[in-house]
Write an enzyme that holds these catalytic residues in place. Structure first.
Site, PDB file in Angstrom:
ATOM      1  N   ASN A 145       0.851  -1.197   0.000  1.00  0.00           N
ATOM      2  CA  ASN A 145       0.000   0.000   0.000  1.00  0.00           C
ATOM      3  C   ASN A 145       0.889   1.250   0.000  1.00  0.00           C
ATOM      4  O   ASN A 145       2.114   1.146  -0.037  1.00  0.00           O
ATOM      5  CB  ASN A 145      -0.947  -0.020   1.208  1.00  0.00           C
ATOM      6  CG  ASN A 145      -0.170  -0.101   2.503  1.00  0.00           C
ATOM      7  OD1 ASN A 145       0.537   0.822   2.872  1.00  0.00           O
ATOM      8  ND2 ASN A 145      -0.276  -1.245   3.190  1.00  0.00           N
ATOM      9  N   LYS A 187     -13.550  -0.262  15.748  1.00  0.00           N
ATOM     10  CA  LYS A 187     -12.188  -0.828  15.888  1.00  0.00           C
ATOM     11  C   LYS A 187     -11.684  -0.665  17.312  1.00  0.00           C
ATOM     12  O   LYS A 187     -11.052  -1.566  17.866  1.00  0.00           O
ATOM     13  CB  LYS A 187     -11.218  -0.137  14.910  1.00  0.00           C
ATOM     14  CG  LYS A 187     -11.337  -0.687  13.495  1.00  0.00           C
ATOM     15  CD  LYS A 187     -10.390  -0.028  12.508  1.00  0.00           C
ATOM     16  CE  LYS A 187     -10.689  -0.557  11.108  1.00  0.00           C
ATOM     17  NZ  LYS A 187     -10.087   0.203  10.035  1.00  0.00           N
ATOM     18  N   ASP A 243      -3.962  -9.940  13.149  1.00  0.00           N
ATOM     19  CA  ASP A 243      -4.029  -8.518  13.487  1.00  0.00           C
ATOM     20  C   ASP A 243      -3.053  -8.254  14.637  1.00  0.00           C
ATOM     21  O   ASP A 243      -3.267  -8.700  15.771  1.00  0.00           O
ATOM     22  CB  ASP A 243      -5.458  -8.140  13.885  1.00  0.00           C
ATOM     23  CG  ASP A 243      -5.606  -6.640  13.979  1.00  0.00           C
ATOM     24  OD1 ASP A 243      -4.826  -6.003  14.717  1.00  0.00           O
ATOM     25  OD2 ASP A 243      -6.484  -6.096  13.295  1.00  0.00           O
ATOM     26  N   ILE A 244      -1.966  -7.552  14.347  1.00  0.00           N
ATOM     27  CA  ILE A 244      -0.885  -7.337  15.321  1.00  0.00           C
ATOM     28  C   ILE A 244      -1.381  -6.527  16.517  1.00  0.00           C
ATOM     29  O   ILE A 244      -1.112  -6.843  17.676  1.00  0.00           O
ATOM     30  CB  ILE A 244       0.306  -6.608  14.640  1.00  0.00           C
ATOM     31  CG1 ILE A 244       0.830  -7.446  13.461  1.00  0.00           C
ATOM     32  CG2 ILE A 244       1.422  -6.323  15.646  1.00  0.00           C
ATOM     33  CD1 ILE A 244       1.820  -6.725  12.566  1.00  0.00           C
ATOM     34  N   ASP A 293      -3.814  -6.657   5.243  1.00  0.00           N
ATOM     35  CA  ASP A 293      -4.791  -7.527   5.914  1.00  0.00           C
ATOM     36  C   ASP A 293      -4.695  -8.960   5.395  1.00  0.00           C
ATOM     37  O   ASP A 293      -5.042  -9.898   6.100  1.00  0.00           O
ATOM     38  CB  ASP A 293      -6.203  -6.978   5.687  1.00  0.00           C
ATOM     39  CG  ASP A 293      -6.400  -5.667   6.430  1.00  0.00           C
ATOM     40  OD1 ASP A 293      -5.990  -5.591   7.599  1.00  0.00           O
ATOM     41  OD2 ASP A 293      -6.925  -4.700   5.840  1.00  0.00           O
ATOM     42  N   LYS A 305       8.737 -16.579 -11.373  1.00  0.00           N
ATOM     43  CA  LYS A 305       7.809 -15.560 -11.871  1.00  0.00           C
ATOM     44  C   LYS A 305       6.607 -16.236 -12.543  1.00  0.00           C
ATOM     45  O   LYS A 305       6.782 -17.115 -13.403  1.00  0.00           O
ATOM     46  CB  LYS A 305       8.552 -14.656 -12.867  1.00  0.00           C
ATOM     47  CG  LYS A 305       7.758 -13.478 -13.308  1.00  0.00           C
ATOM     48  CD  LYS A 305       8.545 -12.632 -14.292  1.00  0.00           C
ATOM     49  CE  LYS A 305       7.613 -11.643 -14.949  1.00  0.00           C
ATOM     50  NZ  LYS A 305       8.141 -11.135 -16.191  1.00  0.00           N
ATOM     51  N   LYS A 326     -11.020  -4.257  18.990  1.00  0.00           N
ATOM     52  CA  LYS A 326      -9.616  -4.630  19.233  1.00  0.00           C
ATOM     53  C   LYS A 326      -9.190  -4.338  20.668  1.00  0.00           C
ATOM     54  O   LYS A 326      -8.030  -4.516  21.022  1.00  0.00           O
ATOM     55  CB  LYS A 326      -8.704  -3.881  18.251  1.00  0.00           C
ATOM     56  CG  LYS A 326      -9.006  -4.197  16.779  1.00  0.00           C
ATOM     57  CD  LYS A 326      -7.931  -3.680  15.842  1.00  0.00           C
ATOM     58  CE  LYS A 326      -8.328  -3.884  14.390  1.00  0.00           C
ATOM     59  NZ  LYS A 326      -7.236  -3.708  13.446  1.00  0.00           N
ATOM     60  N   PHE A 332      -4.444   2.916  14.987  1.00  0.00           N
ATOM     61  CA  PHE A 332      -4.846   3.891  13.981  1.00  0.00           C
ATOM     62  C   PHE A 332      -6.004   3.296  13.189  1.00  0.00           C
ATOM     63  O   PHE A 332      -6.165   2.068  13.149  1.00  0.00           O
ATOM     64  CB  PHE A 332      -3.674   4.215  13.033  1.00  0.00           C
ATOM     65  CG  PHE A 332      -2.839   5.372  13.513  1.00  0.00           C
ATOM     66  CD1 PHE A 332      -1.998   5.213  14.602  1.00  0.00           C
ATOM     67  CD2 PHE A 332      -2.911   6.610  12.892  1.00  0.00           C
ATOM     68  CE1 PHE A 332      -1.237   6.284  15.069  1.00  0.00           C
ATOM     69  CE2 PHE A 332      -2.155   7.680  13.336  1.00  0.00           C
ATOM     70  CZ  PHE A 332      -1.318   7.520  14.424  1.00  0.00           C
TER      71      PHE A 332
END
Ligand code: PMT
Length: 412
Positions: free
Chosen positions: A215, A342, A311-312, A284, A294, A346, A328
């Site tokens: 990302n 969230k 999910d850390i 994710d 390749k 979490k 965040f």
């Protein structure tokens, strides 16, 4: 670069002005710094005087402007060594490609470069140059060397340049620079003795030897938080995905690539942490199978089977002796609603929600804006500002909470 601990008197800031068109903005910069309670003295290179007169900077700073290394009169008053000793902090703005190259090599061929060499004050650089000069690998290397030495680099901004080019290389606006310098200079040692673990940047999930899923996270937000936590006196462990940023000084940086590596590193680091801040944009999902060779494009369509990554943040929050956990949320819609979900799902203590629907905020930008939600139902809005400024605000909030909640944090 030495640890940044400032005296209780007015902070003495030496502004070095180099020869770039952005030098004309330095009159405003001096005023913005003085407004923020800095005692400002100005040193100009000879080239800088082509863009703004010493008289102007003398008038706004209220002090003689220093230019000549061999000016007997000046040396009798406040010479280069005295100036170097006088400064609590040195800001160079605009910092030209030429001056940056000189700083890297420790040249002392003019008053400013000599002062830099003779001073151990924290150095903040606000580069400004043509976008092609900024992209030049030599400049890139110079910047990396300066960052590695622990100097702080502010900007540059992106946009239309005086020469007509468009791209990165504009000096940040004076108000922006002054706010960032203020955030750095007035940071309190509010996290002294605490250990803070921070994740930053993206993760990269390999598909085959040449392709991957990732990302646009640049790491800027997480690195700014790491620097703010370090300035606040914390021992900082930064777990960073692949980014183009130098290691912040006095921060332990562990570079990782994938979400799985980031998780493992966090597991290794977090046991004795007081605070965990998950600022990384962790992928994710990652491919179920990583191909050794390749992948050939034989078919019109192809499917990639992905599996959910751990999910850390949630993992840290689920530990019995958890630290204070800050997450965040990057949302492109329903910011408050999704961030609240969230926070609760979490089991976080605090969540910083950023709206990523705008190109100039959030991912890979200089600025951000945050809605901060706490587990006690309170909230704070942090309006658009430089990431360094927001990072300082976040650290101030955490320090307040960790101080207040120390006894409620379940620690053995
Ligand atoms: O790096 P910059 O270019 O400066 O940009 C900053 C930023 C936009 C990346 C940053 O401000 C930010 O929002 N980071 C979190 C991005 C994100 O992945 O948000 P999320 O809503 O998908 O995840 C929520 C939280 O869970 C985050 O704290 C994330 O670190 C954490 N997470 C998510 C997935 C996962 N597998 N492990 C996690 O720890």
């Amino acid at each position: 670069m030495p640890d940044i601990t400032f005296p209780s008197h007015k902070i003495k800031l030496l502004l070095g002005v180099c020869g770039g068109i952005a030098a004309y903005k330095c009159a405003d910069l001096v005023r913005r710094l003085i407004e923020r309670d800095f005692d400002v003295r100005v040193v100009m290179t000879a080239a800088a005087t082509e863009f703004i007169t010493p008289m102007t900077l003398q008038a706004v700073s209220g002090h003689p402007v220093h230019m000549d290394q061999f000016d007997a009169e000046m040396e009798a008053g406040m010479g280069h060594i005295e100036l170097a000793r006088w400064a609590d902090i040195i800001l160079v703005a605009p910092a030209t490609a030429n001056s940056l190259a000189k700083f890297v090599h420790g040249e002392a061929d003019n008053l400013l470069t000599t002062i830099l060499l003779a001073s151990n004050a924290p150095l903040i650089l606000a580069p400004a140059m043509n976008q092609q000069m900024w992209k030049n690998p030599t400049t890139e290397q110079n910047l990396a060397s300066l960052a590695k030495l622990g100097h702080t680099i502010l900007g540059p901004g992106v946009g239309e340049q005086a020469c007509g080019d468009v791209g990165a290389g504009r000096m940040l606006e004076p108000l922006d620079i002054a706010q960032r310098v203020q955030a750095i200079a007035f940071a309190k040692q509010s996290l002294a003795g605490k250990t803070v673990v921070i994740t930053a940047g993206p993760t990269v999930e390999a598909i085959d030897p040449v392709r991957y899923i990732s990302n646009h996270s640049s790491g800027k937000m997480g690195y700014a938080i790491a620097k703010a936590a370090q300035r606040a006196g914390a021992h900082v462990e930064l777990v960073s995905g692949p980014v183009h940023l130098g290691d912040p000084s006095n921060v332990v940086v562990t570079r990782v690539t994938s979400a799985a590596e980031m998780l493992q590193t966090v597991k290794d680091k977090v046991a004795n942490a007081d605070v965990f801040i998950g600022c990384a944009a962790v992928a994710d999902y990652s491919p179920v199978e990583v191909f050794c060779h390749k992948i050939k494009k034989n078919d019109e369509q192809m499917s990639l089977k992905l599996q959910r990554n751990t999910d850390i943040l949630a993992w840290v929050a689920a530990q019995p002796n958890r630290p204070y956990v800050v997450g965040f949320a990057a949302e492109s819609q329903n910011l408050r609603e999704f961030a609240t979900k969230k926070l609760h799902k979490k089991k976080l203590n605090m969540i910083c929600a950023n709206d990523i629907s705008s190109d100039c905020l959030g991912f890979n930008s200089e600025n951000n804006a945050l809605l901060v939600l706490f587990d006690d139902g309170s909230e704070k809005i942090l309006n658009v500002a430089a990431k360094e400024v927001l990072a300082q605000n976040i650290i101030d909030e955490i320090a307040l909470a960790v101080g207040e909640n120390d006894s409620s944090i379940n620690r053995e």
